[in-house]
Write an enzyme that holds these catalytic residues in place. Structure first.
Site, PDB file in Angstrom:
ATOM      1  N   CYS A 147      22.647  17.783  -1.792  1.00  0.00           N
ATOM      2  CA  CYS A 147      22.189  18.103  -0.432  1.00  0.00           C
ATOM      3  C   CYS A 147      22.577  19.511  -0.014  1.00  0.00           C
ATOM      4  CB  CYS A 147      22.757  17.089   0.547  1.00  0.00           C
ATOM      5  SG  CYS A 147      22.294  15.414   0.106  1.00  0.00           S
ATOM      6  N   HIS A 159      21.121  19.857   7.265  1.00  0.00           N
ATOM      7  CA  HIS A 159      20.544  19.009   6.222  1.00  0.00           C
ATOM      8  C   HIS A 159      20.214  17.664   6.864  1.00  0.00           C
ATOM      9  CE1 HIS A 159      20.055  16.346   2.945  1.00  0.00           C
ATOM     10  NE2 HIS A 159      21.221  15.766   3.118  1.00  0.00           N
ATOM     11  N   ASN A 172      15.575  11.704   4.006  1.00  0.00           N
ATOM     12  CA  ASN A 172      16.508  12.692   3.440  1.00  0.00           C
ATOM     13  C   ASN A 172      15.936  13.173   2.105  1.00  0.00           C
ATOM     14  OD1 ASN A 172      18.593  13.885   1.995  1.00  0.00           O
ATOM     15  ND2 ASN A 172      20.152  12.416   2.633  1.00  0.00           N
TER      16      ASN A 172
HETATM   17  O1  UT7 Z   1      22.434  13.401   2.185  1.00  0.00           O
HETATM   18  C1  UT7 Z   1      23.551  13.017   1.462  1.00  0.00           C
HETATM   19  C2  UT7 Z   1      24.572  12.527   2.349  1.00  0.00           C
HETATM   20  N1  UT7 Z   1      24.250  11.159   2.761  1.00  0.00           N
HETATM   21  C3  UT7 Z   1      24.598  10.794   3.967  1.00  0.00           C
HETATM   22  O2  UT7 Z   1      25.076  11.580   4.738  1.00  0.00           O
HETATM   23  C4  UT7 Z   1      24.431   9.349   4.310  1.00  0.00           C
HETATM   24  C5  UT7 Z   1      25.599   8.881   5.128  1.00  0.00           C
HETATM   25  N2  UT7 Z   1      25.590   7.449   5.419  1.00  0.00           N
HETATM   26  C6  UT7 Z   1      24.664   6.892   6.212  1.00  0.00           C
HETATM   27  O3  UT7 Z   1      23.752   7.529   6.691  1.00  0.00           O
HETATM   28  C7  UT7 Z   1      24.861   5.434   6.581  1.00  0.00           C
HETATM   29  O4  UT7 Z   1      26.096   4.998   6.065  1.00  0.00           O
HETATM   30  C8  UT7 Z   1      23.722   4.509   6.075  1.00  0.00           C
HETATM   31  C9  UT7 Z   1      22.450   4.762   6.859  1.00  0.00           C
HETATM   32  C10 UT7 Z   1      23.465   4.716   4.604  1.00  0.00           C
HETATM   33  C11 UT7 Z   1      24.104   3.041   6.312  1.00  0.00           C
HETATM   34  O5  UT7 Z   1      24.341   2.829   7.699  1.00  0.00           O
HETATM   35  P1  UT7 Z   1      25.677   2.133   8.197  1.00  0.00           P
HETATM   36  O6  UT7 Z   1      25.615   2.103   9.654  1.00  0.00           O
HETATM   37  O7  UT7 Z   1      26.832   2.850   7.560  1.00  0.00           O
HETATM   38  O8  UT7 Z   1      25.506   0.679   7.639  1.00  0.00           O
HETATM   39  P2  UT7 Z   1      26.491  -0.184   6.687  1.00  0.00           P
HETATM   40  O9  UT7 Z   1      26.354   0.283   5.284  1.00  0.00           O
HETATM   41  O10 UT7 Z   1      27.855  -0.214   7.303  1.00  0.00           O
HETATM   42  O11 UT7 Z   1      25.871  -1.596   6.793  1.00  0.00           O
HETATM   43  C12 UT7 Z   1      25.900  -2.345   8.034  1.00  0.00           C
HETATM   44  C13 UT7 Z   1      25.183  -3.676   7.827  1.00  0.00           C
HETATM   45  C14 UT7 Z   1      25.666  -4.428   6.593  1.00  0.00           C
HETATM   46  O12 UT7 Z   1      25.596  -5.807   6.892  1.00  0.00           O
HETATM   47  P3  UT7 Z   1      26.918  -6.635   7.327  1.00  0.00           P
HETATM   48  O13 UT7 Z   1      27.863  -6.481   6.169  1.00  0.00           O
HETATM   49  O14 UT7 Z   1      27.420  -5.964   8.580  1.00  0.00           O
HETATM   50  O15 UT7 Z   1      26.414  -8.014   7.535  1.00  0.00           O
HETATM   51  C15 UT7 Z   1      24.634  -4.118   5.546  1.00  0.00           C
HETATM   52  O16 UT7 Z   1      24.519  -5.096   4.547  1.00  0.00           O
HETATM   53  O17 UT7 Z   1      23.786  -3.433   7.614  1.00  0.00           O
HETATM   54  C16 UT7 Z   1      23.380  -4.034   6.355  1.00  0.00           C
HETATM   55  N3  UT7 Z   1      22.371  -3.171   5.774  1.00  0.00           N
HETATM   56  C17 UT7 Z   1      21.056  -3.257   6.043  1.00  0.00           C
HETATM   57  N4  UT7 Z   1      20.375  -4.104   6.816  1.00  0.00           N
HETATM   58  C18 UT7 Z   1      19.043  -3.932   6.884  1.00  0.00           C
HETATM   59  C19 UT7 Z   1      22.563  -2.097   4.921  1.00  0.00           C
HETATM   60  N5  UT7 Z   1      21.391  -1.535   4.633  1.00  0.00           N
HETATM   61  C20 UT7 Z   1      20.436  -2.220   5.312  1.00  0.00           C
HETATM   62  C21 UT7 Z   1      19.048  -2.107   5.428  1.00  0.00           C
HETATM   63  N6  UT7 Z   1      18.387  -2.971   6.215  1.00  0.00           N
HETATM   64  N7  UT7 Z   1      18.346  -1.157   4.799  1.00  0.00           N
END
Ligand code: UT7
Length: 332
Positions: free
Chosen positions: A114, A259, A289
Site C-alpha cells: 500500500c 491510501h 482498496n
Molecule cells: O491497505 C492495507 C492496510 N489494510 C488496512 O488498513 C485494513 C485495516 N483493517 C480493516 O479495515 C478492518 O479491520 C476490516 C474492515 C478488515 C474488518 O473490520 P473490523 O471492524 O476490524 O471487523 P472484525 O474483523 O473485528 O470483525 C467483526 C465481526 C466478526 O464477527 P464476531 O466475531 O464479532 O461475531 C467477524 O467475523 O464481523 C465479522 N465479519 C464479517 N461479517 C460480515 C468479518 N468480516 C465480515 C464480513 N461480513 N465481510
C-alpha cells in the site's frame, strides 16, 4: 537546486463493477456490514481475458501522458509499484515497457504494497534530482481480486480489496514539486498482512506445488484489527513528520490524499488532524482498496474533478503490508 514535479496524472479501472450484494452471493456477508465497517459500496474486478497489471498500467499511462502533453517516446525510465505482478518474475515493469512499445529504457519494480506508490515516487524523485532522467513514469497498479479468498472463510479480507492502476509522469522543475518524502518500515509485523506463496521460505521438501495441500497460503492473509490499530497511529505520525520537516502545519494542506484502506481510517485521520471534510479526498466507496494503485487513482480523479490546482499543497500518506508507511508533500 533541481526539483521534480508531476506533469500529468492518469488512471484506469477495469469495467467490471462488483457490488457488495454481488459478494454476498459468494460468502456470508452483507451490504450493511461492508458499508459500516469500510465505507465501500463497490469495487472493480478484472476481466481475466482482458486486463493485466501491465495493460492497466499502460492505459493509466496514456491518460497521464495526454494530460502532460507528452508522447510515449518522451518517457526515459519506468518505476512500477505492484505486489501483484503478472508473473512471479520478471516484474511487470518490463511488461509495461513492452506494452508501451518503448525499446530499451530501464524499468524498476517496487514491492512495498500500500505504500508502494509513495516509495516509487520518492525513488523517481531521486533520479530526477540527480539529473539522470527527465520524464519518469511512476505507476501503482494492482490486481488483488485473483488473490482473494472469495468464500466466507476469507470475508474479513475479501470485501475490502479491488483492482486498478494509476500513473504519473515526473519531470525536473526549477521549483518544488515534491517537497519531501518519508519512508518507513517495521518488518516485525510482516505476517500480519501477507501472501505466503509462492515464496521461497518453505523447507526444501515442501517446495513442489503438488506438495502444498492447503492452497489458502496463496491468498491474502490479514489480521485486520491489528493492521487497523497500527494504521491510525502511523498515518498521523508520518503526516506530521512531513509537515514538521517543511515547517508547515496542517492548515497549509489543501488536499490530503490518504491510501484508500478503509473510510473509517481516512475519517479518523481527518478528524485527528482537524482538517475540514473538503480537504480530504476519498474514492474507496467506488473502488475499494487497490493497494499501490489507490493514491494515484485518487489523485487522478481529484485532478479531473478540479480539486487540485496549481500551487496547492497536496499531502499523500499510506500504510500497509510490511508494515510499511510513508508520506509525501507536493506543491502542485
Ligand atoms: O491497505 C492495507 C492496510 N489494510 C488496512 O488498513 C485494513 C485495516 N483493517 C480493516 O479495515 C478492518 O479491520 C476490516 C474492515 C478488515 C474488518 O473490520 P473490523 O471492524 O476490524 O471487523 P472484525 O474483523 O473485528 O470483525 C467483526 C465481526 C466478526 O464477527 P464476531 O466475531 O464479532 O461475531 C467477524 O467475523 O464481523 C465479522 N465479519 C464479517 N461479517 C460480515 C468479518 N468480516 C465480515 C464480513 N461480513 N465481510
Amino acid at each position: 537546486m533541481r526539483y521534480s514535479k508531476i506533469a500529468g496524472v492518469g488512471h484506469y479501472v477495469p469495467e467490471r463493477v462488483v457490488t457488495n450484494d454481488d459478494l454476498s452471493k459468494l460468502m456470508d456477508t452483507n451490504n450493511e456490514w461492508i458499508i459500516e465497517r469500510t465505507g465501500i459500496r463497490e469495487r472493480r474486478f478484472i476481466d481475466s481475458k482482458k486486463d493485466t497489471v501491465a495493460n492497466m498500467a499502460a492505459k493509466a499511462t496514456h491518460m497521464a501522458l495526454e494530460r502532460a502533453n507528452l508522447k510515449v517516446e518522451d518517457i526515459d525510465f519506468i518505476v512500477l509499484a505492484t505486489i501483484t505482478p503478472d508473473y512471479f518474475f520478471p516484474g511487470s515493469g518490463v511488461l509495461l515497457q513492452r506494452e508501451l512499445g518503448l525499446e530499451s529504457i530501464g524499468a524498476l519494480d517496487i514491492r512495498n504494497a500500500c505504500s508502494g506508490f509513495i516509495y516509487a515516487l520518492s525513488t523517481a524523485d531521486q533520479f530526477i534530482k540527480t539529473g539522470m532522467y527527465k520524464n519518469i513514469l511512476v505507476i501503482g497498479a494492482e490486481i488483488q481480486s485473483t488473490a482473494l479468498d472469495l468464500t466466507t472463510r476469507g470475508r474479513g479480507t475479501a470485501v475490502i480489496f479491488g483492482d486498478g492502476a494509476g500513473a504519473v509522469v515526473l519531470q525536473p522543475s526549477e521549483k518544488p514539486g515534491i517537497l519531501s518524502s518519508h519512508l518507513h518500515s517495521d518488518g516485525r509485523y510482516a505476517e500480519e498482512l501477507y501472501v505466503k506463496d509462492p515464496g521461497s521460505s518453505r523447507p526444501h521438501e515442501e517446495r513442489q506445488p503438488e506438495q502444498i495441500l492447503d492452497t489458502s497460503t496463496f491468498k491474502v492473509h490479514m489480521n485486520g484489527n491489528m493492521v487497523f490499530k497500527h494504521a491510525v497511529v502511523r498515518f498521523h505520525e508520518v503526516i506530521m513528520e512531513a509537515l514538521d520537516a517543511n515547517n508547515l502545519t496542517k492548515d497549509d494542506i489543501d488536499l490530503l490524499i490518504p491510501h484508500q484502506a478503509n473510510l473509517r481510517i481516512s475519517n479518523y485521520i481527518q478528524q485527528k488532524l482537524g482538517l475540514p471534510e473538503e480537504k480530504l479526498y476519498n474514492n474507496i466507496m467506488r473502488y475499494g482498496n487497490t493497494t499501490a494503485g489507490s493514491i494515484p487513482i485518487a489523485m487522478s480523479e481529484a485532478w479531473g474533478e478540479g480539486k487540485i490546482k496549481d500551487d496547492d499543497l497536496i499531502c499523500m500518506a499510506a500504510f500497509g503490508s510490511g508494515f510499511t508507511w510513508a508520506s509525501s508533500l507536493i506543491k502542485w
